[in-house]
Design an enzyme around this catalytic site. Sequence first.
Site, short mmCIF file in Angstrom:
data_model
loop_
_atom_site.label_atom_id
_atom_site.label_comp_id
_atom_site.label_asym_id
_atom_site.label_seq_id
_atom_site.Cartn_x
_atom_site.Cartn_y
_atom_site.Cartn_z
CG HIS A 117 -1.69 1.23 1.46
ND1 HIS A 117 -3.23 1.15 1.15
CD2 HIS A 117 -1.54 2.41 1.83
CE1 HIS A 117 -3.70 2.19 1.01
NE2 HIS A 117 -2.91 3.25 1.73
CD GLU A 118 2.07 3.87 3.51
OE1 GLU A 118 2.43 4.94 2.97
OE2 GLU A 118 0.88 3.84 4.15
CG HIS A 151 0.38 6.37 -0.41
ND1 HIS A 151 -0.81 6.76 -1.33
CD2 HIS A 151 0.21 5.51 0.54
CE1 HIS A 151 -1.68 6.53 -0.30
NE2 HIS A 151 -1.41 5.84 0.64
#
Length: 334
Positions: free
Chosen positions: A19-20, A23
């Site tokens: 997920h990170e 980003h």
Amino acid sequence: MLLGIAAAVVVLGFLIVVHEFGHFLIAKRSGVGVLKFSVGFGPKLWGRTVNDTEYVLSAIPLGGYVKMVGEDPETDATADPRISFAHQPLWKRASIVFAGPGFNVLFAFVAFSLVFFLYGARVPSEAAKVGGVMEGMPAARAGIQVGDVVTAVDGRPIATWDELFETVRASGGREIQVQVRRGAETLTVRVTPETQVEKNIFGEVIGSAYKIGVERGFDETEVGFLQAVGMGASQTAWWVQTLAVSVVKIVQGKIPAKDIGGPILIVQAAGQQAQIGLESLLHFMAVISINLGVLNLLPIPILDGGHLLFFCIEAVRRRPLDLRIAKSPSKWGW
């Protein structure tokens, strides 16, 4: 329990890093400065700075986080606006925020496709093959086993699962004679169907019917690469849609809160899937990853969906919100 905890830490930690990384990657591609990308939290075990970004391995393996230039308006007021997150065009900020949940869904697609390609597809059998026997139900009491194939009921030939399904429903609860093939043997057992509540995939009661407590069997078939990719996309879309509808039904109160799994359930499930094998573990990770992606898109301020809601408001107002309200996603990250 220890295996479950270890498996849950690995699964959740990995998926949060995915997920990170979403980003991080889109921020880099968008020209936003990234000060730190950490795998894990807490004390730093290892770190290295490359192109103004510090890559860190931390002691607590429960996810990770990204720190971008200009993510905190109170401390980064002097940041170069050319690489500051807060000073980027709306579409860039939105794409950076959306990338986290997007990468969770992308991972699920890759995992599903890999499972189909490596292990083949399990398709519902047309034959009346028993794929599961429910404990405490009439079939279990009668001695029917997984792998049995029902060939007749009350002397009437049964060729398909649908024929077995309809015959049992039409029994009216009277005792029936079920003929099954088990390997080279043919056995006849007596079974009395019982009335059972029927529920849909969301746990909602949709009626009742006579059942004997058997689940449909599956046939395994090999899958080529392109077919595996297509099936992976289809499976991912189905889970996204199903989980989105589930969230709506939870908000509406149609799914009881007691039916919602929590950390303990995840620990138990992770341990079970790890013991079964890589295929089950990958499938489990894909489903959890979609959960993370879908839930992160909820319009709640602490989640990515909250930021996207702020961006929608900004698009309507045609001017930014107070930066003290709309902070960056990584600040609230995982």
